[in-house]
Design a protein around this motif. Structure first.
Motif, PDB file in Angstrom:
ATOM      1  N   ILE A   1       0.878  -1.114   0.348  1.00  0.00           N
ATOM      2  CA  ILE A   1       0.354   0.401  -0.410  1.00  0.00           C
ATOM      3  C   ILE A   1       1.006   0.967  -0.175  1.00  0.00           C
ATOM      4  O   ILE A   1       0.917   1.845  -0.375  1.00  0.00           O
ATOM      5  CB  ILE A   1      -1.255   0.136   1.796  1.00  0.00           C
ATOM      6  N   GLU A   2       1.913   1.108   0.852  1.00  0.00           N
ATOM      7  CA  GLU A   2       2.974   2.697   0.393  1.00  0.00           C
ATOM      8  C   GLU A   2       3.633   2.341  -0.634  1.00  0.00           C
ATOM      9  O   GLU A   2       3.778   4.117  -0.796  1.00  0.00           O
ATOM     10  CB  GLU A   2       4.016   2.113   2.030  1.00  0.00           C
ATOM     11  N   LYS A   3       4.077   1.767  -1.729  1.00  0.00           N
ATOM     12  CA  LYS A   3       4.211   1.488  -2.543  1.00  0.00           C
ATOM     13  C   LYS A   3       4.073   2.102  -3.256  1.00  0.00           C
ATOM     14  O   LYS A   3       4.230   2.899  -4.422  1.00  0.00           O
ATOM     15  CB  LYS A   3       4.969   0.329  -3.199  1.00  0.00           C
ATOM     16  N   VAL A   4       2.532   1.594  -3.590  1.00  0.00           N
ATOM     17  CA  VAL A   4       1.444   1.909  -4.954  1.00  0.00           C
ATOM     18  C   VAL A   4       0.640   3.418  -4.527  1.00  0.00           C
ATOM     19  O   VAL A   4       0.105   3.590  -5.714  1.00  0.00           O
ATOM     20  CB  VAL A   4       0.600   1.130  -5.451  1.00  0.00           C
ATOM     21  N   SER A   5       0.914   4.142  -3.158  1.00  0.00           N
ATOM     22  CA  SER A   5      -0.070   5.386  -2.853  1.00  0.00           C
ATOM     23  C   SER A   5       1.532   6.034  -2.695  1.00  0.00           C
ATOM     24  O   SER A   5       1.053   7.677  -2.291  1.00  0.00           O
ATOM     25  CB  SER A   5       0.148   4.845  -1.438  1.00  0.00           C
ATOM     26  N   GLU A   6       1.868   5.845  -3.566  1.00  0.00           N
ATOM     27  CA  GLU A   6       3.637   7.223  -2.990  1.00  0.00           C
ATOM     28  C   GLU A   6       3.454   7.952  -4.255  1.00  0.00           C
ATOM     29  O   GLU A   6       3.089   7.935  -5.529  1.00  0.00           O
ATOM     30  CB  GLU A   6       5.152   6.279  -3.874  1.00  0.00           C
ATOM     31  N   ARG A   7       3.937   9.428  -3.595  1.00  0.00           N
ATOM     32  CA  ARG A   7       3.324  10.364  -4.765  1.00  0.00           C
ATOM     33  C   ARG A   7       3.453  10.582  -6.544  1.00  0.00           C
ATOM     34  O   ARG A   7       2.710  11.075  -7.073  1.00  0.00           O
ATOM     35  CB  ARG A   7       2.896  11.765  -3.898  1.00  0.00           C
ATOM     36  N   ASP A   8       4.732  10.057  -6.116  1.00  0.00           N
ATOM     37  CA  ASP A   8       5.530  10.176  -7.522  1.00  0.00           C
ATOM     38  C   ASP A   8       5.804   9.213  -8.341  1.00  0.00           C
ATOM     39  O   ASP A   8       6.592   8.737  -9.211  1.00  0.00           O
ATOM     40  CB  ASP A   8       7.298  11.095  -7.131  1.00  0.00           C
ATOM     41  N   ASN A   9       5.217   7.584  -7.511  1.00  0.00           N
ATOM     42  CA  ASN A   9       5.392   6.665  -8.114  1.00  0.00           C
ATOM     43  C   ASN A   9       4.799   6.317  -9.349  1.00  0.00           C
ATOM     44  O   ASN A   9       3.218   7.280  -9.170  1.00  0.00           O
ATOM     45  CB  ASN A   9       4.866   5.432  -7.261  1.00  0.00           C
ATOM     46  N   GLU A  10       5.436   6.030 -10.601  1.00  0.00           N
ATOM     47  CA  GLU A  10       4.777   5.982 -11.827  1.00  0.00           C
ATOM     48  C   GLU A  10       3.781   4.740 -11.847  1.00  0.00           C
ATOM     49  O   GLU A  10       2.677   4.903 -12.805  1.00  0.00           O
ATOM     50  CB  GLU A  10       6.378   5.074 -12.634  1.00  0.00           C
ATOM     51  N   LEU A  11       3.160   3.934 -10.647  1.00  0.00           N
ATOM     52  CA  LEU A  11       2.640   2.742 -10.566  1.00  0.00           C
ATOM     53  C   LEU A  11       1.063   3.589 -10.160  1.00  0.00           C
ATOM     54  O   LEU A  11      -0.159   3.431 -10.395  1.00  0.00           O
ATOM     55  CB  LEU A  11       2.238   2.243  -9.025  1.00  0.00           C
ATOM     56  N   ARG A  12       1.443   5.188  -9.617  1.00  0.00           N
ATOM     57  CA  ARG A  12       0.151   6.002 -10.070  1.00  0.00           C
ATOM     58  C   ARG A  12      -0.869   6.272 -10.882  1.00  0.00           C
ATOM     59  O   ARG A  12      -2.002   6.678 -11.051  1.00  0.00           O
ATOM     60  CB  ARG A  12       0.295   7.173  -8.729  1.00  0.00           C
ATOM     61  N   TYR A  13      -0.156   6.110 -12.059  1.00  0.00           N
ATOM     62  CA  TYR A  13      -0.277   6.407 -13.436  1.00  0.00           C
ATOM     63  C   TYR A  13      -1.005   5.259 -14.280  1.00  0.00           C
ATOM     64  O   TYR A  13      -0.604   5.672 -15.469  1.00  0.00           O
ATOM     65  CB  TYR A  13       0.119   7.606 -13.633  1.00  0.00           C
ATOM     66  N   SER A  14      -0.011   3.647 -13.774  1.00  0.00           N
ATOM     67  CA  SER A  14      -0.142   3.167 -14.828  1.00  0.00           C
ATOM     68  C   SER A  14      -1.336   1.970 -13.835  1.00  0.00           C
ATOM     69  O   SER A  14      -1.599   1.219 -12.907  1.00  0.00           O
ATOM     70  CB  SER A  14       0.812   2.387 -14.234  1.00  0.00           C
ATOM     71  N   PRO A  15      -2.336   2.052 -15.298  1.00  0.00           N
ATOM     72  CA  PRO A  15      -3.398   0.811 -14.887  1.00  0.00           C
ATOM     73  C   PRO A  15      -2.464  -1.069 -14.510  1.00  0.00           C
ATOM     74  O   PRO A  15      -3.154  -1.954 -15.142  1.00  0.00           O
ATOM     75  CB  PRO A  15      -3.874   0.077 -16.294  1.00  0.00           C
ATOM     76  N   PHE A  16      -2.186  -1.011 -13.248  1.00  0.00           N
ATOM     77  CA  PHE A  16      -0.919  -2.400 -13.434  1.00  0.00           C
ATOM     78  C   PHE A  16      -2.721  -3.379 -12.311  1.00  0.00           C
ATOM     79  O   PHE A  16      -1.955  -4.258 -12.724  1.00  0.00           O
ATOM     80  CB  PHE A  16       0.368  -2.238 -12.557  1.00  0.00           C
ATOM     81  N   TRP A  17      -3.604  -3.018 -11.700  1.00  0.00           N
ATOM     82  CA  TRP A  17      -4.331  -4.274 -12.112  1.00  0.00           C
ATOM     83  C   TRP A  17      -4.770  -4.449 -12.273  1.00  0.00           C
ATOM     84  O   TRP A  17      -4.627  -5.998 -12.384  1.00  0.00           O
ATOM     85  CB  TRP A  17      -5.305  -3.270 -10.659  1.00  0.00           C
ATOM     86  N   LEU A  18      -4.732  -4.431 -13.676  1.00  0.00           N
ATOM     87  CA  LEU A  18      -5.630  -5.291 -14.195  1.00  0.00           C
ATOM     88  C   LEU A  18      -4.304  -6.434 -15.379  1.00  0.00           C
ATOM     89  O   LEU A  18      -4.747  -7.775 -15.717  1.00  0.00           O
ATOM     90  CB  LEU A  18      -5.501  -4.736 -16.261  1.00  0.00           C
ATOM     91  N   GLU A  19      -2.966  -6.555 -14.484  1.00  0.00           N
ATOM     92  CA  GLU A  19      -2.278  -7.338 -14.854  1.00  0.00           C
ATOM     93  C   GLU A  19      -2.272  -8.466 -14.226  1.00  0.00           C
ATOM     94  O   GLU A  19      -1.461  -9.891 -14.247  1.00  0.00           O
ATOM     95  CB  GLU A  19      -0.269  -6.351 -15.106  1.00  0.00           C
ATOM     96  N   PHE A  20      -2.579  -8.053 -13.125  1.00  0.00           N
ATOM     97  CA  PHE A  20      -2.967  -9.092 -12.002  1.00  0.00           C
ATOM     98  C   PHE A  20      -4.062  -9.866 -11.974  1.00  0.00           C
ATOM     99  O   PHE A  20      -4.552  -9.758 -12.421  1.00  0.00           O
ATOM    100  CB  PHE A  20      -2.996  -8.615 -10.878  1.00  0.00           C
ATOM    101  N   ASN A  21      -3.399 -11.048 -11.377  1.00  0.00           N
ATOM    102  CA  ASN A  21      -4.670 -12.709 -11.780  1.00  0.00           C
ATOM    103  C   ASN A  21      -5.841 -12.034 -10.446  1.00  0.00           C
ATOM    104  O   ASN A  21      -5.750 -12.165  -9.776  1.00  0.00           O
ATOM    105  CB  ASN A  21      -3.964 -13.824 -11.434  1.00  0.00           C
ATOM    106  N   LEU A  22      -7.128 -11.990 -11.661  1.00  0.00           N
ATOM    107  CA  LEU A  22      -8.224 -11.931 -10.557  1.00  0.00           C
ATOM    108  C   LEU A  22      -8.706 -12.648  -9.386  1.00  0.00           C
ATOM    109  O   LEU A  22      -8.911 -12.377  -8.488  1.00  0.00           O
ATOM    110  CB  LEU A  22      -9.340 -11.564 -11.613  1.00  0.00           C
ATOM    111  N   LYS A  23      -8.139 -13.447  -9.897  1.00  0.00           N
ATOM    112  CA  LYS A  23      -8.684 -14.651  -9.296  1.00  0.00           C
ATOM    113  C   LYS A  23      -8.602 -14.620  -7.694  1.00  0.00           C
ATOM    114  O   LYS A  23      -8.388 -15.118  -6.218  1.00  0.00           O
ATOM    115  CB  LYS A  23      -8.994 -16.309  -9.077  1.00  0.00           C
TER     116      LYS A  23
END
Length: 627
Positions: A525-547
């Motif tokens: 949570i800390e990593k994906v919430s960092e203000r200047d982290n690229e993950l804030r603007y990247s649709p990475f959740w789509l790459e995870f296995n939903l199940k």
């Protein structure tokens, strides 16, 4: 301290006069600072010519934004009121009458007669205008609704009829732009004009002593060491101390986190002085130009590309042509040429996007980003500076011009051997190619063979590279680069190699990120919430296995499920970043998977209450996406 200017004022006070004195100078050069800190204390030491038992009383009035003479009169009385109360004095009739309208403006001041002396009182208990030195500051910044002629008329009545000593502080270059200003008006009121020339070194020392000597000792010591460097820049910018303070406060925000990184990271501490100097030089240039209104996010590209000095021959072409420019061909320098000449004539230019974004208000300052940028410029490996970096530095401008022809050829040859082994970073190869071919290919390389050699070497070093999403930024090329098409060919090849690394890099990063989600939720949570982290603007959740995501959520503690809901609420707020629009599908499917109607989900429990909060939040987030 400006001793000569103080003496002029003291002489003005020692004689009978019917005129004012003006202290003239550019904005921000320290005129007010000079008056308050140096001149005013000296004025208090000067005895009245008519009565050596008494000293002059100085008061300071800023006319900034004043709209009427009533406001000026009120301001004078406000300054005098504490003096009257403290010394038990009253205003002489002349001074009292001239301030009647001003006193009347102050609610609760009482009866005007309470402040004006009468015949029955001892005259020594009166405060008269000829005992005052009134400093009217910011005359050039009054409101347009206040007629300059009325102000000069009021000042004239004080000096002629009341014998007051008046000092005006202004920038006359701005005063003359007032349609009511005239030479005759000026000559009637002003008798002495003092051109304020600050002692820059003394003022700089006084500013940093006051601000940082006690509270920021490490920063203060650094400023003292670099005082000549900073003072030089202030002097070429018309001695504007407001801009200096703007720089100092911004640079302090950068300095302390950077100093901390030097303390905790031994490898990063190597070349510490060079790194600090590069950040200092860039920060003072950007802050001053931004404060002057000359630089902003719109000319970002120009300022950034100045950093590609290694690709551009600039005036070095003159060394090869042995001819002089025709005077008719002289052109007005562009902004970026003026910028370079003002700040980086004899210094290497490093561009720091983290600093530029912070100063221009685009982003908050991020030390991780600046550290990364510095590590890109100043490469250290296993506690040492690699030989290939030392050679590259030896061949850089302007140092290469001091080499003998033999040394220049030898170092270039050695540099190309490191190219063969792929020892340079991808962002450096365009610079290396330029170094090999500059000065009109002075070493006579065959371009076809040289480009083939570069591509083979770049490929050989692929195991040494990591994907750099900002590579294009670091490899932009100036339009006046020698052999620009060949340089661009090398750049394109580096970009192709970089793109080939992206897929592998992305897969590795996503795997590591999901492992973090499963095994160290708080760090995730800390990593994906960092203000200047690229993950804030990247649709990475789509790459995870939903199940697997649903299963992991089901195993989280209740409090962490609620925190995940808060995270999604912040990620998919009312104004969602366009790049993560595709995650709407993920939000819908995640809510549906968690809400599947099983008997277990219908049981009332804290776990199900937490999951219900999460699905409700996801439903609200879904509505924030574009239809």
């Amino acid at each position: 301290m400006n001793i000569e200017q103080v003496e002029i004022i003291k002489q003005y006070l020692s004689i009978e006069t019917n005129y004012a004195v003006i202290i003239n100078g550019q904005y921000g050069v320290g005129k007010t600072h000079f008056y308050k800190n140096y001149l005013s204390p000296k004025i208090k030491e000067v005895s009245l010519a008519k009565d050596y038992r008494k000293k002059f009383t100085p008061i300071h009035i800023s006319l900034f934004g004043f709209k009427s003479l009533d406001e000026i009169q009120t301001a004078i009385f406000v300054e005098l009121y504490p003096i009257l109360r403290h010394k038990g004095l009253k205003l002489a009739a002349g001074i009292g009458k001239s301030l009647i309208r001003g006193i009347a403006q102050i609610k609760g001041a009482g009866d005007i007669d309470d402040y004006i002396g009468d015949i029955s009182q001892d005259a020594d208990d009166w405060l008269k205008y000829d005992e005052l030195v009134i400093c009217f500051d910011d005359l050039d910044r009054k409101s347009e609704s206040l007629d300059l002629r009325d102000v000069f008329g009021f000042i004239n009545s004080l000096v002629e009829n009341q014998g007051a000593k008046i000092i005006i502080i202004a920038n006359e270059e701005q005063l003359i732009k007032d349609e009511n200003y005239s030479s005759s008006l000026r000559e009637k009121v002003i008798g002495v004009s003092i051109q304020f020339e600050p002692d820059v070194e003394s003022v700089f020392k006084q500013i940093i002593d006051t601000r940082y000597s006690s509270s920021s000792k490490s920063f203060y010591a650094f400023l003292e060491i670099n005082s000549s460097r900073i003072v030089e820049i202030i002097q070429v910018n018309q001695n504007n101390f407001r801009n200096l303070i703007f720089f100092l406060e911004h640079f302090r925000t950068i300095y302390y986190p950077l100093e901390n990184e030097f303390q905790v990271d031994k490898d990063f501490n190597l070349l510490k002085e060079e790194k600090l100097q590069s950040v200092l030089d860039f920060t003072i240039a950007i802050t001053i130009e931004y404060k002057l209104g000359l630089i902003n996010s719109t000319n970002f590209k120009e300022v950034k590309e100045l950093g590609q000095v290694s690709f551009s021959n600039f005036d070095f072409s003159l060394l090869l042509k042995n001819n002089k420019k025709d005077e008719k061909e002289e052109k007005t320098p562009t902004y970026i040429e003026t910028f370079r000449n003002k700040y980086f004539t004899n210094k290497k230019y490093y561009f720091f996007k983290s600093v530029f974004d912070y100063v221009t208000g685009t982003k908050s300052f991020c030390i991780k980003t600046l550290k990364s940028e510095l590590m890109e410029y100043f490469i250290v490996k296993d506690g040492e500076i690699p030989e290939q970096e030392i050679i590259l530095n030896d061949l850089s401008y302007l140092g290469c011009l001091n080499l003998s022809d033999e040394s220049y050829k030898r170092l270039t040859s050695k540099m190309l051997e490191f190219v063969d082994d792929g020892k340079y970073q991808l962002r450096q190869y365009a610079t290396v190619f330029h170094y090999a071919t500059r000065f009109n290919n002075i070493l006579g390389y065959n371009f076809k063979n040289l480009k083939r050699r570069f591509k083979n070497g770049i490929k050989n070093g692929i195991s040494n590279y990591t994907y750099n999403y900002d590579l294009g930024f670091h490899m932009s090329v100036s339009s006046d680069t020698e052999f620009i098409d060949d340089v661009i060919e090398i750049i394109k090849y580096c970009v192709e190699i970089n793109d080939s690394l992206q897929k592998v890099n992305k897969e590795t990063e996503l795997k590591e990120l999901f492992d973090l989600f499963q095994n160290d939720y708080d760090s995730f949570i800390e990593k994906v919430s960092e203000r200047d982290n690229e993950l804030r603007y990247s649709p990475f959740w789509l790459e995870f296995n939903l199940k697997k995501v649903v299963k992991t959520i089901g195993q989280l503690e209740n409090e962490k499920i609620w925190k995940l809901g808060h995270y999604f609420k912040n990620r998919y707020h009312v104004h969602i970043y366009e790049k993560i629009f595709p995650e709407k599908d993920f939000v819908i499917k995640l809510r549906e998977e968690i809400n599947k109607p099983t008997r277990k989900r219908k049981v009332k429990s804290l776990k199900n209450a937490s999951l219900n909060y999460l699905t409700q939040t996801l439903s609200e987030c879904e509505n924030n996406f574009p239809k």
